[in-house]
Write a protein that holds these residues in place. Structure first.
Motif, PDB file in Angstrom:
ATOM      1  N   TYR A 460    -109.528  -2.242 -42.694  1.00 20.63           N
ATOM      2  CA  TYR A 460    -110.109  -3.473 -43.219  1.00 20.63           C
ATOM      3  C   TYR A 460    -109.941  -3.505 -44.731  1.00 20.63           C
ATOM      4  CZ  TYR A 460    -113.850  -6.855 -44.363  1.00 20.63           C
ATOM      5  OH  TYR A 460    -114.580  -7.905 -44.843  1.00 20.63           O
ATOM      6  N   VAL A 461    -109.351  -4.566 -45.242  1.00 25.51           N
ATOM      7  CA  VAL A 461    -109.245  -4.782 -46.689  1.00 25.51           C
ATOM      8  C   VAL A 461    -110.176  -5.935 -47.041  1.00 25.51           C
ATOM      9  CG1 VAL A 461    -107.742  -5.315 -48.629  1.00 25.51           C
ATOM     10  CG2 VAL A 461    -106.868  -3.976 -46.702  1.00 25.51           C
ATOM     11  N   GLU A 462    -111.253  -5.617 -47.749  1.00 26.59           N
ATOM     12  CA  GLU A 462    -112.259  -6.620 -48.083  1.00 26.59           C
ATOM     13  C   GLU A 462    -111.768  -7.536 -49.197  1.00 26.59           C
ATOM     14  OE1 GLU A 462    -116.308  -4.919 -48.422  1.00 26.59           O
ATOM     15  OE2 GLU A 462    -115.338  -3.026 -47.899  1.00 26.59           O
ATOM     16  N   GLN A 463    -112.409  -8.686 -49.276  1.00 27.40           N
ATOM     17  CA  GLN A 463    -112.027  -9.658 -50.291  1.00 27.40           C
ATOM     18  C   GLN A 463    -112.259  -9.109 -51.695  1.00 27.40           C
ATOM     19  OE1 GLN A 463    -113.922 -13.428 -49.753  1.00 27.40           O
ATOM     20  NE2 GLN A 463    -112.811 -14.430 -51.399  1.00 27.40           N
ATOM     21  N   GLU A 464    -113.351  -8.347 -51.873  1.00 29.41           N
ATOM     22  CA  GLU A 464    -113.652  -7.792 -53.194  1.00 29.41           C
ATOM     23  C   GLU A 464    -112.844  -6.527 -53.480  1.00 29.41           C
ATOM     24  OE1 GLU A 464    -115.863  -8.387 -50.855  1.00 29.41           O
ATOM     25  OE2 GLU A 464    -116.950 -10.151 -51.578  1.00 29.41           O
ATOM     26  N   SER A 465    -112.184  -5.981 -52.467  1.00 30.55           N
ATOM     27  CA  SER A 465    -111.368  -4.762 -52.608  1.00 30.55           C
ATOM     28  C   SER A 465    -112.118  -3.656 -53.342  1.00 30.55           C
ATOM     29  CB  SER A 465    -110.069  -5.081 -53.360  1.00 30.55           C
ATOM     30  OG  SER A 465    -109.339  -6.078 -52.700  1.00 30.55           O
ATOM     31  N   PRO A 466    -113.254  -3.207 -52.824  1.00 31.88           N
ATOM     32  CA  PRO A 466    -114.020  -2.170 -53.525  1.00 31.88           C
ATOM     33  C   PRO A 466    -113.248  -0.870 -53.638  1.00 31.88           C
ATOM     34  CG  PRO A 466    -114.848  -2.498 -51.291  1.00 31.88           C
ATOM     35  CD  PRO A 466    -113.865  -3.584 -51.535  1.00 31.88           C
ATOM     36  N   VAL A 467    -113.402  -0.235 -54.782  1.00 25.72           N
ATOM     37  CA  VAL A 467    -112.761   1.051 -55.054  1.00 25.72           C
ATOM     38  C   VAL A 467    -113.866   2.046 -55.362  1.00 25.72           C
ATOM     39  CG1 VAL A 467    -111.232   2.310 -56.620  1.00 25.72           C
ATOM     40  CG2 VAL A 467    -110.619   0.006 -55.864  1.00 25.72           C
ATOM     41  N   MET A 468    -113.774   3.241 -54.781  1.00 25.30           N
ATOM     42  CA  MET A 468    -114.796   4.253 -54.961  1.00 25.30           C
ATOM     43  C   MET A 468    -114.569   5.002 -56.273  1.00 25.30           C
ATOM     44  SD  MET A 468    -116.196   3.703 -51.997  1.00 25.30           S
ATOM     45  CE  MET A 468    -117.301   5.070 -51.643  1.00 25.30           C
ATOM     46  N   ALA A 469    -115.652   5.419 -56.926  1.00 24.29           N
ATOM     47  CA  ALA A 469    -115.531   6.250 -58.123  1.00 24.29           C
ATOM     48  C   ALA A 469    -114.807   7.541 -57.759  1.00 24.29           C
ATOM     49  CB  ALA A 469    -116.906   6.537 -58.705  1.00 24.29           C
ATOM     50  N   GLY A 470    -113.910   7.974 -58.615  1.00 25.28           N
ATOM     51  CA  GLY A 470    -113.107   9.165 -58.352  1.00 25.28           C
ATOM     52  C   GLY A 470    -111.688   8.926 -58.837  1.00 25.28           C
ATOM     53  N   THR A 471    -110.735   9.636 -58.297  1.00 26.56           N
ATOM     54  CA  THR A 471    -109.341   9.489 -58.704  1.00 26.56           C
ATOM     55  C   THR A 471    -108.623   8.509 -57.780  1.00 26.56           C
ATOM     56  OG1 THR A 471    -108.527  11.279 -57.311  1.00 26.56           O
ATOM     57  CG2 THR A 471    -109.352  11.882 -59.494  1.00 26.56           C
ATOM     58  N   ILE A 472    -107.426   8.107 -58.204  1.00 30.48           N
ATOM     59  CA  ILE A 472    -106.606   7.241 -57.360  1.00 30.48           C
ATOM     60  C   ILE A 472    -106.290   7.951 -56.042  1.00 30.48           C
ATOM     61  CG2 ILE A 472    -104.325   6.179 -57.162  1.00 30.48           C
ATOM     62  CD1 ILE A 472    -104.452   5.579 -60.143  1.00 30.48           C
ATOM     63  N   GLU A 473    -105.997   9.247 -56.127  1.00 32.88           N
ATOM     64  CA  GLU A 473    -105.694   9.999 -54.910  1.00 32.88           C
ATOM     65  C   GLU A 473    -106.896  10.069 -53.980  1.00 32.88           C
ATOM     66  OE1 GLU A 473    -103.619  14.222 -53.548  1.00 32.88           O
ATOM     67  OE2 GLU A 473    -104.338  13.968 -55.601  1.00 32.88           O
ATOM     68  N   ASP A 474    -108.101  10.248 -54.556  1.00 33.02           N
ATOM     69  CA  ASP A 474    -109.314  10.256 -53.730  1.00 33.02           C
ATOM     70  C   ASP A 474    -109.428   8.964 -52.932  1.00 33.02           C
ATOM     71  OD1 ASP A 474    -110.020  12.723 -54.718  1.00 33.02           O
ATOM     72  OD2 ASP A 474    -111.316  11.915 -56.291  1.00 33.02           O
ATOM     73  N   ASP A 498     -96.316   2.465 -57.367  1.00 26.19           N
ATOM     74  CA  ASP A 498     -95.595   3.652 -57.822  1.00 26.19           C
ATOM     75  C   ASP A 498     -95.260   3.582 -59.302  1.00 26.19           C
ATOM     76  OD1 ASP A 498     -93.983   1.523 -57.299  1.00 26.19           O
ATOM     77  OD2 ASP A 498     -92.378   2.680 -56.334  1.00 26.19           O
ATOM     78  N   ALA A 499     -94.910   2.389 -59.790  1.00 24.51           N
ATOM     79  CA  ALA A 499     -94.598   2.243 -61.213  1.00 24.51           C
ATOM     80  C   ALA A 499     -95.839   2.501 -62.066  1.00 24.51           C
ATOM     81  CB  ALA A 499     -94.048   0.848 -61.485  1.00 24.51           C
ATOM     82  N   LEU A 500     -96.996   2.027 -61.591  1.00 26.58           N
ATOM     83  CA  LEU A 500     -98.245   2.275 -62.320  1.00 26.58           C
ATOM     84  C   LEU A 500     -98.545   3.764 -62.385  1.00 26.58           C
ATOM     85  CD1 LEU A 500    -101.004   1.408 -63.554  1.00 26.58           C
ATOM     86  CD2 LEU A 500    -101.872   1.268 -61.195  1.00 26.58           C
ATOM     87  N   ILE A 501     -98.394   4.472 -61.289  1.00 21.79           N
ATOM     88  CA  ILE A 501     -98.677   5.905 -61.244  1.00 21.79           C
ATOM     89  C   ILE A 501     -97.773   6.657 -62.225  1.00 21.79           C
ATOM     90  CG2 ILE A 501     -98.750   7.939 -59.768  1.00 21.79           C
ATOM     91  CD1 ILE A 501    -100.906   5.829 -59.195  1.00 21.79           C
ATOM     92  N   GLU A 502     -96.524   6.252 -62.302  1.00 23.09           N
ATOM     93  CA  GLU A 502     -95.588   6.929 -63.204  1.00 23.09           C
ATOM     94  C   GLU A 502     -95.972   6.741 -64.664  1.00 23.09           C
ATOM     95  OE1 GLU A 502     -91.762   5.422 -62.266  1.00 23.09           O
ATOM     96  OE2 GLU A 502     -91.647   6.397 -60.292  1.00 23.09           O
ATOM     97  N   GLY A 507    -101.342  10.571 -63.546  1.00 22.46           N
ATOM     98  CA  GLY A 507    -100.802  10.176 -62.253  1.00 22.46           C
ATOM     99  C   GLY A 507    -101.872   9.877 -61.218  1.00 22.46           C
ATOM    100  N   LEU A 508    -101.729  10.465 -60.051  1.00 16.68           N
ATOM    101  CA  LEU A 508    -102.681  10.235 -58.966  1.00 16.68           C
ATOM    102  C   LEU A 508    -104.071  10.762 -59.285  1.00 16.68           C
ATOM    103  CD1 LEU A 508    -100.510  11.045 -55.820  1.00 16.68           C
ATOM    104  CD2 LEU A 508    -101.395   8.809 -56.488  1.00 16.68           C
ATOM    105  N   ARG A 509    -104.164  11.661 -60.252  1.00 14.37           N
ATOM    106  CA  ARG A 509    -105.474  12.230 -60.611  1.00 14.37           C
ATOM    107  C   ARG A 509    -106.200  11.395 -61.661  1.00 14.37           C
ATOM    108  NH1 ARG A 509    -102.333  16.895 -59.668  1.00 14.37           N
ATOM    109  NH2 ARG A 509    -103.228  18.230 -58.029  1.00 14.37           N
ATOM    110  N   THR A 510    -105.719  10.220 -61.946  1.00 12.25           N
ATOM    111  CA  THR A 510    -106.370   9.330 -62.904  1.00 12.25           C
ATOM    112  C   THR A 510    -107.702   8.834 -62.344  1.00 12.25           C
ATOM    113  OG1 THR A 510    -104.239   8.585 -63.754  1.00 12.25           O
ATOM    114  CG2 THR A 510    -106.142   7.169 -64.189  1.00 12.25           C
ATOM    115  N   GLN A 511    -108.735   8.934 -63.163  1.00 10.23           N
ATOM    116  CA  GLN A 511    -110.047   8.441 -62.750  1.00 10.23           C
ATOM    117  C   GLN A 511    -110.079   6.916 -62.807  1.00 10.23           C
ATOM    118  OE1 GLN A 511    -112.804  10.186 -61.726  1.00 10.23           O
ATOM    119  NE2 GLN A 511    -111.727  12.157 -61.849  1.00 10.23           N
TER     120      GLN A 511
END
Length: 634
Positions: A460-474, A498-502, A507-511
């Motif tokens: 399920y992808v919600e309209q608000e697209s909530p993101v949890m505190a933590g890293t991108i990989e989390d 992928d371009a953003l991560i680069e 990288g993926l460990r970005t908070q």
């Protein structure tokens, strides 16, 4: 007609939302915590039920608490014996005998009492920490599994306060309070017995004074509980106000509402302060009364005892021993009153904690297998069969909805706000239960499946697209802990992250920050979609999933959804019809009913509402003909 499985709140509070198509709005600034009256457990009578619950928290630790009480009683016994030893010392001095033995015994009793008191303190504190640890674990377990209607009707800050401040009050009451009351009561009984041994007339004088004061104290103690319950309710309101404000910090600042929100929280703080002051007044009154009772008893005994000594009916050492017992009573009476005060404070908190235990939870969910396990070799069909649903206290949100989404196809839900689109997504995931009808996935009624099983099959992808505190990989692994690096790389490529991560140093460990504030709206949306794709679901639900994307990224996401549609069934909600013109089927909803079904062109030709929506977005002209020279308007 309501089915037996329909979730209900324990308090009968109506379940919002503001519109049938949208989740309930957050509580207003003055919204008080809802539920039963403060200090009582939901659905239980005040008084006995909270006390029974409090004893229930202490029951698993009864062996340690009994050992602690035994140590306290031994320490108290050493104190009880001391006046008798002192009387013996005085009598020996009067007769000219040796007092070395009695004095040594007196010293041993003092040291023994001090050592046992220290041991008792350690056991008691350790047990109280264990009690509060278990209470908090139980509360967290239940709060995370509360049914959605329960969560919709209560401010999160108030629920959090029950885990933090309410459990702290319970911590002392369930251990120290019980031990103090038991020790104080038994010590007072022991002292009274020994005072009767010394002189019954003086005992009658002492009890006469203390009974009068005790009756007054018993009238005051329940007021402490009521004041504490009101104070804890206000603490919950403070938490709710802060959660509401901090959760929409940018909205608050952008509208210059800091002063108003500060005032809202300040009102709750003031209410808590006033309740705390009231409780403090009652506690002070109890302490004054207990002190007065001892002093009054001392003066009465001194007057009556002095007359008895003068008349020869009582010896001076006996009077001194009795007076020592009167002073000794100050300690157990203080313990008794302090313990009773702790119990009253704890009972005020227990009522709020017990309310959580009365709230409906989802008992058929678990975290044992968070990764979706496909049960069909091909994407399953999704069927709505005469589905009806009503939010409590509101008109029907869905009125006999019937349609089928073919396996491996894309179906779009469109319609004006309030038509019931988001409500259908909530029913599909069993956040709510339909009041009538069936929803089937792969031919199986989802009401017959555990909620955990239903949700494993759905992303399920919600309209608000909530993101949890933590890293991108989390966040990427949140729905698929076992995802491989290759799976993650593919999801990033498809969603053009992928371009953003680069570009990011970590990288993926970005908070991503609280609620993903370090990311843009479009980045959050793409991250939520990548998380859903990693789950490899049987059914993919997208609630306006491209609303915050630019044209380039929107097209990329549409391609990604097309790819996902080859291996799963896709249902999406769209207000921008340009994103769903290629859907296999479009369902037009109006006032909770299916108005029309068909492809984009079929609906343009045959349904007036859909043609009006398409024309308003410049997909077609007023006559229904395609607009070739104008790009779709967002």
């Amino acid at each position: 007609m309501t089915t037996a499985s329909e979730p209900r709140t324990s308090t009968g509070v109506p379940l919002p939302p503001a519109a049938t198509d949208q989740p309930p709005a957050p509580p207003g600034p003055a919204a008080p915590p809802q539920g039963p009256p403060a200090g009582t457990a939901a659905g239980t009578a005040p008084g006995t039920a909270p006390l029974r619950a409090l004893l229930g928290y202490a029951r698993p630790h009864r062996a340690v608490l009994l050992g602690t009480l035994l140590v306290v009683l031994v320490a108290s016994a050493s104190g009880l014996v001391q006046p008798l030893v002192a009387q013996h010392v005085l009598a020996t001095l009067g007769s000219g005998g040796s007092v070395v033995g009695p004095i040594v015994l007196l010293g041993v009793l003092v040291v023994l009492g001090a050592g046992l008191t220290g041991l008792q303190s350690w056991w008691q504190q350790r047990t109280s920490e264990r009690v509060v640890r278990q209470v908090r674990r139980d509360l967290v377990f239940r709060l995370i599994r509360l049914r959605v209607p329960e969560l919709d009707s209560r401010p999160p800050g108030d629920l959090i306060a029950r885990v933090t401040s309410d459990s702290t009050l319970l911590q002392s009451a369930a251990t120290e309070g019980l031990v103090l009351v038991a020790n104080g009561a038994l010590s007072v009984v022991g002292a009274v017995v020994l005072m009767g041994v010394v002189n019954l007339e003086l005992l009658a004088v002492t009890l006469g004074v203390m009974v009068v004061v005790g009756v007054v104290i018993m009238l005051v103690l329940p007021r402490i509980r009521e004041a504490v319950a009101r104070g804890q309710q206000s603490v919950g309101a403070v938490g709710a106000a802060l959660d509401r404000t901090l959760g929409a910090a940018r909205t608050v600042k952008a509208n210059g509402a800091e002063l108003r929100e500060t005032g809202t929280a300040g009102d709750a703080i003031e209410s808590s302060y006033q309740a705390g002051l009231l409780a403090a007044r009652y506690v002070a009154m109890v302490k004054i009364l207990s002190g007065v009772s001892i002093q009054a008893a001392f003066l009465s005994v001194l007057g009556v005892g002095g007359a008895l000594v003068a008349s020869g009916h009582l010896t001076a050492p006996a009077l001194i021993a009795f007076l020592l017992y009167v002073f000794y009573l100050a300690s157990p009476i203080g313990s008794l009153i302090a313990g009773a005060g702790m119990l009253q404070q704890g009972l005020g908190a227990v009522g709020r904690i017990e309310q959580v235990k009365q709230m409906a939870v989802e008992e058929d969910v678990d975290d044992a297998s968070p990764v979706a396990v496909r049960t069909h070799s091909t994407a399953p069909a999704v069927e709505f069969d005469d589905v009806q649903f009503s939010y409590a206290g509101r008109a029907q949100a869905l009125r006999g909805v019937t349609y089928t989404v073919g396996g491996g196809t894309q179906t779009a839900l469109v319609g004006l706000s309030g038509a019931g689109k988001t409500t259908m997504f909530a029913l599909l995931q069993r956040f709510y239960e339909p009041t009538a009808g069936q929803i089937r996935i792969g031919g199986v009624d989802i009401a017959t499946l555990p909620r955990s099983e239903v949700r494993r099959r759905i992303a399920y992808v919600e309209q608000e697209s909530p993101v949890m505190a933590g890293t991108i990989e989390d966040n990427l692994r949140y729905s698929s802990i076992g995802a491989t690096d290759e799976d993650i790389a593919e999801a990033l490529r498809v969603t053009r992250l992928d371009a953003l991560i680069e570009r990011l140093p970590d990288g993926l460990r970005t908070q991503v920050g609280t609620r993903g504030v370090q990311l843009s709206g479009g980045e959050r949306q793409r991250l939520a979609i990548a998380r859903a794709l990693l789950r490899k679901p049987e059914v993919l639900l997208l609630d306006e999933a491209t609303a915050q994307l630019d044209a380039r990224n929107e097209q990329a996401l549409r391609d990604a959804v097309d790819q996902a549609g080859r291996r799963c069934t896709v249902i999406l909600i769209a207000h921008r019809l340009s994103t769903v013109t290629a859907a296999d089927q479009i369902v037009v909803l109006e006032h909770g009913r299916v108005r029309a079904l068909g492809t984009h062109q079929e609906l343009v030709d045959n349904d007036e509402l859909y043609r009006e929506l398409a024309a308003s977005q410049m997909l077609v002209g007023e006559d229904g003909d395609p607009v070739e020279d104008l790009a779709p308007v967002s």
